[in-house]
Design a protein around this motif. Structure first.
Motif, PDB file in Angstrom:
ATOM      1  N   LEU A 168       0.832  -1.204   0.000  1.00 50.15           N
ATOM      2  CA  LEU A 168       0.000   0.000   0.000  1.00 50.15           C
ATOM      3  C   LEU A 168       0.866   1.254   0.000  1.00 50.15           C
ATOM      4  CD1 LEU A 168      -2.840  -0.912   2.536  1.00 50.15           C
ATOM      5  CD2 LEU A 168      -3.047  -0.656   0.065  1.00 50.15           C
ATOM      6  N   LYS A 169       1.951   1.208   0.761  1.00 52.32           N
ATOM      7  CA  LYS A 169       2.864   2.358   0.808  1.00 52.32           C
ATOM      8  C   LYS A 169       3.522   2.574  -0.548  1.00 52.32           C
ATOM      9  CE  LYS A 169       7.165   3.899   2.972  1.00 52.32           C
ATOM     10  NZ  LYS A 169       8.288   3.508   3.863  1.00 52.32           N
ATOM     11  N   ALA A 170       3.905   1.457  -1.201  1.00 48.83           N
ATOM     12  CA  ALA A 170       4.567   1.567  -2.503  1.00 48.83           C
ATOM     13  C   ALA A 170       3.628   2.133  -3.566  1.00 48.83           C
ATOM     14  CB  ALA A 170       5.069   0.191  -2.934  1.00 48.83           C
ATOM     15  N   ALA A 171       2.326   1.879  -3.389  1.00 51.46           N
ATOM     16  CA  ALA A 171       1.345   2.388  -4.358  1.00 51.46           C
ATOM     17  C   ALA A 171       1.239   3.904  -4.309  1.00 51.46           C
ATOM     18  CB  ALA A 171      -0.015   1.753  -4.106  1.00 51.46           C
ATOM     19  N   GLY A 172       1.615   4.494  -3.186  1.00 48.24           N
ATOM     20  CA  GLY A 172       1.580   5.951  -3.045  1.00 48.24           C
ATOM     21  C   GLY A 172       0.194   6.469  -2.717  1.00 48.24           C
ATOM     22  N   LEU A 173       0.124   7.529  -1.920  1.00 47.88           N
ATOM     23  CA  LEU A 173      -1.147   8.136  -1.533  1.00 47.88           C
ATOM     24  C   LEU A 173      -1.109   9.632  -1.821  1.00 47.88           C
ATOM     25  CD1 LEU A 173      -1.800   6.363   1.909  1.00 47.88           C
ATOM     26  CD2 LEU A 173      -2.954   5.917  -0.260  1.00 47.88           C
ATOM     27  N   LYS A 174      -2.185  10.123  -2.385  1.00 48.19           N
ATOM     28  CA  LYS A 174      -2.292  11.539  -2.712  1.00 48.19           C
ATOM     29  C   LYS A 174      -2.633  12.338  -1.456  1.00 48.19           C
ATOM     30  CE  LYS A 174      -4.885  14.751  -5.625  1.00 48.19           C
ATOM     31  NZ  LYS A 174      -5.995  14.893  -6.597  1.00 48.19           N
ATOM     32  N   LEU A 175      -1.958  13.465  -1.265  1.00 46.21           N
ATOM     33  CA  LEU A 175      -2.210  14.309  -0.103  1.00 46.21           C
ATOM     34  C   LEU A 175      -3.481  15.131  -0.324  1.00 46.21           C
ATOM     35  CD1 LEU A 175      -1.091  15.115   2.645  1.00 46.21           C
ATOM     36  CD2 LEU A 175       0.190  16.939   1.522  1.00 46.21           C
ATOM     37  N   ASP A 176      -4.452  14.949   0.557  1.00 43.03           N
ATOM     38  CA  ASP A 176      -5.760  15.609   0.445  1.00 43.03           C
ATOM     39  C   ASP A 176      -5.745  16.879   1.311  1.00 43.03           C
ATOM     40  OD1 ASP A 176      -8.368  16.344   0.229  1.00 43.03           O
ATOM     41  OD2 ASP A 176      -9.206  14.572   1.205  1.00 43.03           O
ATOM     42  N   TYR A 177      -5.322  17.994   0.720  1.00 48.12           N
ATOM     43  CA  TYR A 177      -5.189  19.244   1.482  1.00 48.12           C
ATOM     44  C   TYR A 177      -6.544  19.747   1.982  1.00 48.12           C
ATOM     45  CZ  TYR A 177      -0.438  19.487  -0.414  1.00 48.12           C
ATOM     46  OH  TYR A 177       0.871  19.227  -0.732  1.00 48.12           O
ATOM     47  N   ILE A 193     -18.920  14.892   3.163  1.00 43.60           N
ATOM     48  CA  ILE A 193     -19.302  14.941   1.743  1.00 43.60           C
ATOM     49  C   ILE A 193     -18.058  14.868   0.862  1.00 43.60           C
ATOM     50  CG2 ILE A 193     -20.369  16.343  -0.057  1.00 43.60           C
ATOM     51  CD1 ILE A 193     -22.197  17.510   2.142  1.00 43.60           C
ATOM     52  N   TRP A 194     -17.029  15.611   1.194  1.00 38.67           N
ATOM     53  CA  TRP A 194     -15.804  15.641   0.396  1.00 38.67           C
ATOM     54  C   TRP A 194     -15.104  14.278   0.387  1.00 38.67           C
ATOM     55  CZ3 TRP A 194     -13.253  18.606  -3.011  1.00 38.67           C
ATOM     56  CH2 TRP A 194     -11.899  18.351  -3.215  1.00 38.67           C
ATOM     57  N   GLU A 195     -14.959  13.682   1.575  1.00 40.74           N
ATOM     58  CA  GLU A 195     -14.242  12.413   1.677  1.00 40.74           C
ATOM     59  C   GLU A 195     -15.002  11.270   1.019  1.00 40.74           C
ATOM     60  OE1 GLU A 195     -11.013  11.952   3.170  1.00 40.74           O
ATOM     61  OE2 GLU A 195     -11.207  14.092   2.757  1.00 40.74           O
ATOM     62  N   TRP A 196     -16.322  11.368   0.967  1.00 38.70           N
ATOM     63  CA  TRP A 196     -17.136  10.311   0.384  1.00 38.70           C
ATOM     64  C   TRP A 196     -16.777  10.087  -1.096  1.00 38.70           C
ATOM     65  CZ3 TRP A 196     -20.623   7.302   3.044  1.00 38.70           C
ATOM     66  CH2 TRP A 196     -21.412   6.435   2.271  1.00 38.70           C
ATOM     67  N   TYR A 197     -16.381  11.135  -1.790  1.00 36.52           N
ATOM     68  CA  TYR A 197     -16.127  11.048  -3.227  1.00 36.52           C
ATOM     69  C   TYR A 197     -14.638  10.998  -3.563  1.00 36.52           C
ATOM     70  CZ  TYR A 197     -21.072  12.122  -3.653  1.00 36.52           C
ATOM     71  OH  TYR A 197     -22.443  12.090  -3.554  1.00 36.52           O
ATOM     72  N   GLN A 198     -13.766  10.909  -2.535  1.00 33.59           N
ATOM     73  CA  GLN A 198     -12.335  10.820  -2.791  1.00 33.59           C
ATOM     74  C   GLN A 198     -11.908   9.366  -2.993  1.00 33.59           C
ATOM     75  OE1 GLN A 198     -10.240  13.692  -3.081  1.00 33.59           O
ATOM     76  NE2 GLN A 198     -12.334  14.478  -3.185  1.00 33.59           N
ATOM     77  N   LYS A 199     -11.010   9.154  -3.949  1.00 36.50           N
ATOM     78  CA  LYS A 199     -10.512   7.799  -4.182  1.00 36.50           C
ATOM     79  C   LYS A 199      -9.573   7.336  -3.062  1.00 36.50           C
ATOM     80  CE  LYS A 199     -10.821   7.954  -9.242  1.00 36.50           C
ATOM     81  NZ  LYS A 199     -10.081   7.870 -10.532  1.00 36.50           N
ATOM     82  N   ALA A 200      -8.815   8.259  -2.498  1.00 34.39           N
ATOM     83  CA  ALA A 200      -7.901   7.935  -1.398  1.00 34.39           C
ATOM     84  C   ALA A 200      -8.173   8.901  -0.240  1.00 34.39           C
ATOM     85  CB  ALA A 200      -6.456   8.025  -1.859  1.00 34.39           C
TER      86      ALA A 200
END
Length: 531
Positions: free
Chosen positions: A205-214, A261-268
């Protein structure tokens, strides 16, 4: 990486070292952090005097820690996935230990608040990551035993915190309530570095990388920060009578609703709110929130009643409560064994029933003439139900959740319990204040000259003070003051009874909801992957 593949990895992977050695290490870190949430309470007046601050200003020592801690808790799962759980856990432990040293050395209140914020940031990741490590280290059928050890830290630490804090502050200095974290933190850091490891799925999961959700982080920080401050300062500032509190309510509501609402539609998402679609997880989170309310409410109510109305010292009140802590210490390992034989929802139902009965019993037993032994047994009755709740609710939260979500589950469940503790503390403080005013008004209506009982009591006290050498006018004023003081104590006592009744009703509602939880197979851990 599919859920099926990750699940296979998780079924095969086992830690290199003895799981119980790992459990003791991570539980020690969690115990240190939970202890710190309550140990500073009794030291606030000493801090204020030593740092040249008012008592009101010193309460920010608690609030600053709780705010930063509450912001980190729900996103700890995301952070662990981004940097690696072991690395994140060690970083939190290092920040917590160093900031504890800085808190003890703080030359002013401003610096102390800054260091407490840093300490809260470090502490926010310790509880959920300890729980997540246990969930991955032990197979599902043995998680109940592991969570029992973790439960000892989560429930015992706030029980002994005020007593230990009072003893250290009285015999040494308030600075030592922070310095005692140093040897424990350093030793635990090296033990974690040596024995704890991440399972394979976390590395992938770490290698896949995660986008920072500001945007998500900003909404979370504003929403949770405002919520924590308003809960801590609401009663002090008269709730909606204060523009400051009203503003915090609006900011918190807008930010938290927007966050969901915002987090519901985020992929990560930084908080996986879609997990609440899992019925069992949603209800387990609600129950953990309620458990936090009842646990900390009773921790506030009993010592406060004994000290303010019965006249106990802080140490004597702590001794009265300590018996309950020993009962929990004995009860938790037994509960871990029971989870391997009895369905979690049945244990949960019994725990809520026992807690509801104990709170109702408290309404009948608590009074201004209560003895030390009666207070001790009353506290024991109150904690018996708590022991039947923490471990089974934690287990129930994992039913139907995929293994790669363990970090997120731990973060949200611990966040719900901590927010419940804040709500519970604020709830009982408000209820006691408001119901005391209500009962005082009712009792004052009876304190009139045309009431023969009041007139006889006032006359008797006046004559007693006259016989002791006071003039008639002074004796009469003293008699009225003594009666009013007694009236205030009676009103406060009735307010405590009302508050225990509210807690009784809350536990009874949770008892009814226990039966809607899914069944689990105790021998197999009851964890079925739904995703």
């Amino acid at each position: 990486m599919s859920s099926a593949a990750i699940t296979v990895d998780q079924d095969i992977w086992r830690p290199k070292y003895n799981p119980w050695l790992i459990a003791v290490v991570v539980a020690l870190a969690a115990f240190m952090e939970v202890l710190d949430t309550s140990i500073a309470n009794v030291a606030l007046p000493y801090m204020a005097g030593n740092l040249g601050a008012s008592n009101d200003q010193s309460t920010w020592v608690l609030t600053s820690y709780l705010v930063s801690n509450a912001i980190i808790l729900p996103i700890s799962g995301w952070l662990a996935g981004a940097v690696g759980r072991k690395r994140f856990f060690m970083a939190c432990l290092g920040i917590f230990t160093v900031s504890s040293l800085l808190c003890g050395l703080a030359p002013s209140l401003g610096f102390l608040l800054l260091f407490r914020v840093l300490q809260g940031v470090g502490g926010g990741g310790l509880q959920p990551m300890a729980q997540a490590i246990l969930a991955d280290t032990f197979p599902p059928e043995k998680r109940g035993l592991a969570f029992a050890l973790y439960g000892i830290t989560a429930i015992m630490a706030p029980t002994i915190g005020p007593t230990l804090g009072g003893w250290i502050t009285f015999n040494y200095s308030w600075r030592w309530i922070f310095f005692i974290n140093l040897p424990v933190g350093v030793i635990t850091w090296f033990l974690v570095r040596r024995f704890v490891e991440d399972p394979p799925y976390l590395a992938r999961l770490k290698a896949a990388g995660l986008k920072l959700d500001y945007i998500g982080i900003a909404l979370l920080a504003l929403g949770i920060g405002a919520l924590q401050v308003l809960l801590d300062k609401g009663q002090q500032d008269d709730w909606f009578g204060s523009n400051f509190i009203t503003t915090l309510v609006v900011v918190s509501a807008v930010c938290l609703i927007s966050l969901v609402i915002w987090e519901w539609y985020q992929k990560a998402p930084i908080i996986d709110v879609r997990m609440f679609k899992n019925f069992n997880f949603a209800f387990s989170s609600l129950m953990m929130f309620t458990l936090g309310i009842l646990l900390f409410s009773s921790l506030v109510l009993m010592p406060q009643f004994l000290q303010t109305l019965v006249g106990y010292t802080s140490q004597l009140a702590g001794l009265a409560l300590s018996a309950g802590g020993f009962v929990l210490l004995l009860e938790m390992p037994i509960m871990g064994q029971l989870t391997t034989k009895i369905q979690a929802r049945r244990l949960i139902a019994f725990g809520w029933l026992a807690l509801s009965i104990a709170m109702f019993y408290s309404t009948k037993r608590i009074d201004l003439q209560i003895s030390f032994s009666a207070a001790t047994w009353l506290r024991i009755a109150q904690v018996i139900g708590l022991g039947f709740l923490f471990v089974p609710i934690t287990l129930a939260a994992y039913i139907g959740i995929a293994p790669e979500k363990n970090n997120a589950v731990a973060g949200i469940v611990n966040f719900m319990r901590n927010m419940g503790s804040s709500v519970g503390t604020s709830l009982v403080t408000t209820l006691i204040a408001r119901r005391s005013q209500f009962h005082q008004l009712r009792l004052v209506e009876k304190a009139r000259i045309d009431n023969p009982n009041f007139a006889n009591a006032a006359h008797g006290l006046t004559q007693r003070f006259i016989s002791s050498g006071l003039g008639r006018h002074e004796a009469q004023a003293t008699a009225y003051a003594r009666i009013y003081q007694s009236l205030q104590a009676q009103a406060a006592s009735l307010a405590y009874i009302d508050t225990f009744m509210v807690l009784c009703v809350g536990a009874a509602i949770m008892f009814c909801l226990s039966f809607v939880l899914k069944k689990n197979d105790p021998g197999g851990g009851g964890v079925t992957v739904a995703e």
